[in-house]
Design a protein around this motif. Sequence first.
Motif, PDB file in Angstrom:
ATOM      1  N   LEU A 165       0.821  -1.212   0.000  1.00 52.87           N
ATOM      2  CA  LEU A 165       0.000   0.000   0.000  1.00 52.87           C
ATOM      3  C   LEU A 165       0.857   1.264   0.000  1.00 52.87           C
ATOM      4  CD1 LEU A 165      -2.836  -0.923   2.532  1.00 52.87           C
ATOM      5  CD2 LEU A 165      -3.083  -0.543   0.085  1.00 52.87           C
ATOM      6  N   VAL A 166       1.865   1.315   0.861  1.00 52.84           N
ATOM      7  CA  VAL A 166       2.633   2.556   0.993  1.00 52.84           C
ATOM      8  C   VAL A 166       3.589   2.765  -0.166  1.00 52.84           C
ATOM      9  CG1 VAL A 166       2.474   2.495   3.498  1.00 52.84           C
ATOM     10  CG2 VAL A 166       4.475   1.515   2.383  1.00 52.84           C
ATOM     11  N   ASN A 167       3.891   1.703  -0.912  1.00 48.61           N
ATOM     12  CA  ASN A 167       4.798   1.834  -2.053  1.00 48.61           C
ATOM     13  C   ASN A 167       4.072   1.780  -3.392  1.00 48.61           C
ATOM     14  OD1 ASN A 167       7.628   1.945  -0.944  1.00 48.61           O
ATOM     15  ND2 ASN A 167       6.865   0.120   0.110  1.00 48.61           N
ATOM     16  N   ALA A 168       2.731   1.805  -3.347  1.00 47.33           N
ATOM     17  CA  ALA A 168       1.966   1.797  -4.591  1.00 47.33           C
ATOM     18  C   ALA A 168       2.192   3.108  -5.337  1.00 47.33           C
ATOM     19  CB  ALA A 168       0.483   1.609  -4.282  1.00 47.33           C
ATOM     20  N   PRO A 169       2.212   3.072  -6.710  1.00 47.53           N
ATOM     21  CA  PRO A 169       2.429   4.304  -7.481  1.00 47.53           C
ATOM     22  C   PRO A 169       1.283   5.283  -7.285  1.00 47.53           C
ATOM     23  CG  PRO A 169       1.762   2.492  -8.904  1.00 47.53           C
ATOM     24  CD  PRO A 169       2.050   1.897  -7.562  1.00 47.53           C
ATOM     25  N   SER A 170       1.614   6.561  -7.172  1.00 44.84           N
ATOM     26  CA  SER A 170       0.589   7.592  -7.030  1.00 44.84           C
ATOM     27  C   SER A 170      -0.098   7.811  -8.357  1.00 44.84           C
ATOM     28  CB  SER A 170       1.219   8.905  -6.554  1.00 44.84           C
ATOM     29  OG  SER A 170       1.887   8.709  -5.325  1.00 44.84           O
ATOM     30  N   HIS A 171      -1.336   8.299  -8.323  1.00 43.89           N
ATOM     31  CA  HIS A 171      -2.078   8.570  -9.545  1.00 43.89           C
ATOM     32  C   HIS A 171      -1.347   9.637 -10.352  1.00 43.89           C
ATOM     33  CE1 HIS A 171      -5.467   6.120  -8.416  1.00 43.89           C
ATOM     34  NE2 HIS A 171      -5.544   6.744  -7.255  1.00 43.89           N
ATOM     35  N   GLY A 172      -1.162   9.372 -11.637  1.00 42.74           N
ATOM     36  CA  GLY A 172      -0.551  10.342 -12.532  1.00 42.74           C
ATOM     37  C   GLY A 172       0.953  10.283 -12.571  1.00 42.74           C
ATOM     38  N   HIS A 173       1.587   9.422 -11.791  1.00 43.38           N
ATOM     39  CA  HIS A 173       3.042   9.353 -11.781  1.00 43.38           C
ATOM     40  C   HIS A 173       3.564   8.210 -12.632  1.00 43.38           C
ATOM     41  CE1 HIS A 173       2.334  12.026  -8.386  1.00 43.38           C
ATOM     42  NE2 HIS A 173       3.594  12.402  -8.505  1.00 43.38           N
ATOM     43  N   GLY A 174       2.715   7.263 -12.962  1.00 42.39           N
ATOM     44  CA  GLY A 174       3.104   6.173 -13.856  1.00 42.39           C
ATOM     45  C   GLY A 174       4.369   5.484 -13.439  1.00 42.39           C
ATOM     46  N   THR A 175       5.477   5.690 -14.168  1.00 36.77           N
ATOM     47  CA  THR A 175       6.729   4.974 -13.950  1.00 36.77           C
ATOM     48  C   THR A 175       7.513   5.520 -12.769  1.00 36.77           C
ATOM     49  OG1 THR A 175       7.820   6.444 -15.526  1.00 36.77           O
ATOM     50  CG2 THR A 175       6.925   4.356 -16.379  1.00 36.77           C
ATOM     51  N   ALA A 176       6.942   6.461 -12.044  1.00 39.88           N
ATOM     52  CA  ALA A 176       7.667   7.023 -10.897  1.00 39.88           C
ATOM     53  C   ALA A 176       7.784   6.033  -9.760  1.00 39.88           C
ATOM     54  CB  ALA A 176       6.963   8.283 -10.403  1.00 39.88           C
ATOM     55  N   HIS A 177       7.040   4.905  -9.821  1.00 40.11           N
ATOM     56  CA  HIS A 177       7.106   3.892  -8.765  1.00 40.11           C
ATOM     57  C   HIS A 177       8.496   3.276  -8.707  1.00 40.11           C
ATOM     58  CE1 HIS A 177       6.029   0.749  -6.078  1.00 40.11           C
ATOM     59  NE2 HIS A 177       6.218  -0.197  -6.975  1.00 40.11           N
ATOM     60  N   ARG A 178       9.073   3.222  -7.527  1.00 35.29           N
ATOM     61  CA  ARG A 178      10.422   2.655  -7.353  1.00 35.29           C
ATOM     62  C   ARG A 178      10.333   1.152  -7.279  1.00 35.29           C
ATOM     63  NH1 ARG A 178      12.184   6.872  -2.580  1.00 35.29           N
ATOM     64  NH2 ARG A 178      12.229   8.753  -3.864  1.00 35.29           N
ATOM     65  N   SER A 179      11.037   0.463  -8.111  1.00 35.16           N
ATOM     66  CA  SER A 179      10.914  -0.984  -8.202  1.00 35.16           C
ATOM     67  C   SER A 179      11.898  -1.724  -7.312  1.00 35.16           C
ATOM     68  CB  SER A 179      11.110  -1.434  -9.658  1.00 35.16           C
ATOM     69  OG  SER A 179      12.399  -1.035 -10.123  1.00 35.16           O
ATOM     70  N   HIS A 180      12.967  -1.090  -6.885  1.00 29.24           N
ATOM     71  CA  HIS A 180      13.977  -1.779  -6.081  1.00 29.24           C
ATOM     72  C   HIS A 180      13.634  -1.699  -4.607  1.00 29.24           C
ATOM     73  CE1 HIS A 180      16.462  -2.390  -9.572  1.00 29.24           C
ATOM     74  NE2 HIS A 180      16.390  -1.090  -9.847  1.00 29.24           N
ATOM     75  N   ALA A 181      13.728  -2.846  -3.906  1.00 33.83           N
ATOM     76  CA  ALA A 181      13.299  -2.922  -2.512  1.00 33.83           C
ATOM     77  C   ALA A 181      14.027  -1.912  -1.635  1.00 33.83           C
ATOM     78  CB  ALA A 181      13.513  -4.335  -1.976  1.00 33.83           C
ATOM     79  N   HIS A 182      15.350  -1.683  -1.927  1.00 30.39           N
ATOM     80  CA  HIS A 182      16.096  -0.807  -1.032  1.00 30.39           C
ATOM     81  C   HIS A 182      15.782   0.665  -1.257  1.00 30.39           C
ATOM     82  CE1 HIS A 182      18.593  -1.010  -4.681  1.00 30.39           C
ATOM     83  NE2 HIS A 182      19.044   0.182  -4.336  1.00 30.39           N
ATOM     84  N   HIS A 183      15.009   0.970  -2.314  1.00 29.98           N
ATOM     85  CA  HIS A 183      14.569   2.337  -2.528  1.00 29.98           C
ATOM     86  C   HIS A 183      13.137   2.549  -2.039  1.00 29.98           C
ATOM     87  CE1 HIS A 183      17.700   2.854  -5.944  1.00 29.98           C
ATOM     88  NE2 HIS A 183      18.165   3.284  -4.779  1.00 29.98           N
ATOM     89  N   GLN A 184      12.491   1.491  -1.593  1.00 28.04           N
ATOM     90  CA  GLN A 184      11.107   1.614  -1.193  1.00 28.04           C
ATOM     91  C   GLN A 184      10.987   2.290   0.169  1.00 28.04           C
ATOM     92  OE1 GLN A 184       9.404  -2.286  -1.376  1.00 28.04           O
ATOM     93  NE2 GLN A 184       9.001  -2.145  -3.570  1.00 28.04           N
ATOM     94  N   LYS A 185       9.821   2.871   0.365  1.00 24.05           N
ATOM     95  CA  LYS A 185       9.554   3.545   1.631  1.00 24.05           C
ATOM     96  C   LYS A 185       9.566   2.549   2.783  1.00 24.05           C
ATOM     97  CE  LYS A 185       5.991   6.363   3.892  1.00 24.05           C
ATOM     98  NZ  LYS A 185       5.924   5.543   5.106  1.00 24.05           N
TER      99      LYS A 185
END
Length: 317
Positions: free
Chosen positions: A226-246
């Motif tokens: 939930l906390v690492n889900a991509p925000s609306h309108g950011h598309g590829t802004a989601h960080r895919s690497h675990a060590h960059h996740q919130k």
Amino acid sequence: MDSELCKLSDAVVVQTPQMKEAVEKRFGKAGFIIDEPYFNPRVAPRFSPQPGVVKLFWCGHPSNFDTLPYGLRQLSRVSVKRVQLEIMSIEAPPTSLYSKVAWRVPVDYNCIPFSIEAQKKSMEKCDFVIIPSLATPTKLIKPANRLVAAIQGGRFAVAHPLPSYKELADYCWCGDDLREGIEWALDHPGEAMARIERGQIYVENRFSLEAVCARWKEVIAGVRLLVNAPSHGHGTAHRSHAHHQKQVGVLYRCYQVCGVLTQAGLVNRNIAGPHAQAVPAGVQGARRHPAQDRVPVGARDRVYGVHVHPEFDGVPR
């Protein structure tokens, strides 16, 4: 529970539906329910009171002293020749809580300080574990850990019907009058024994460390998504690497622990507050909370006391 800590947390974990409802009403944040596991090893069931004598055992936090007069007044009418009552807590209860009860029969009181070893010995000696309570908001949200401990300890429990106890009603006596529970069990020793035996099987499947740890993993994984889900309108802004996740912050309102009460199979330490100890190896990523300085000193043990099962070793920071 501290409102500032609640705001800083991504999830709030509580132990009962009633506690969840109270948290949501007071803080406006949804909670997750995770039961407290049993800590004491299973003891073979026994129910063999001596004729005419019952040995009762009460163990609880001082916050539960207010339940004793009500419960003991009910038990004072029990149809036996003698009562032996042992009361255990981290503090000695005021004698007025029990000395003014007008028992129909002689009663022997014994108040002893709490320790893991003393609790084990008292459980072995007793015939009944008594768990009186009151129908007040602070009592009605309580978890079933004391009743679970009695069943796991192989003893017949008589308890007032708190919501969390009703799940275990088939494995004890759960009713409004504790005296009725004592007398029912004395009249039906075979069924009392069978309830303990069935209860231990239920408790093993429902409240074991493995079962509770599985639920923790499930909740933490869900919150992380939930906390690492991509925000609306950011598309590829989601960080895919675990060590960059919130980092995920979960607020769990646990009971005060003393650091020295290490339970079998768990790491049990204070990690903040005036009694802080070194963070144990089993706590991966435990660190100073940004709200620590805003938490009253007297509350820090309750916020930062942790039980850690080895199952969680290796959880990514």
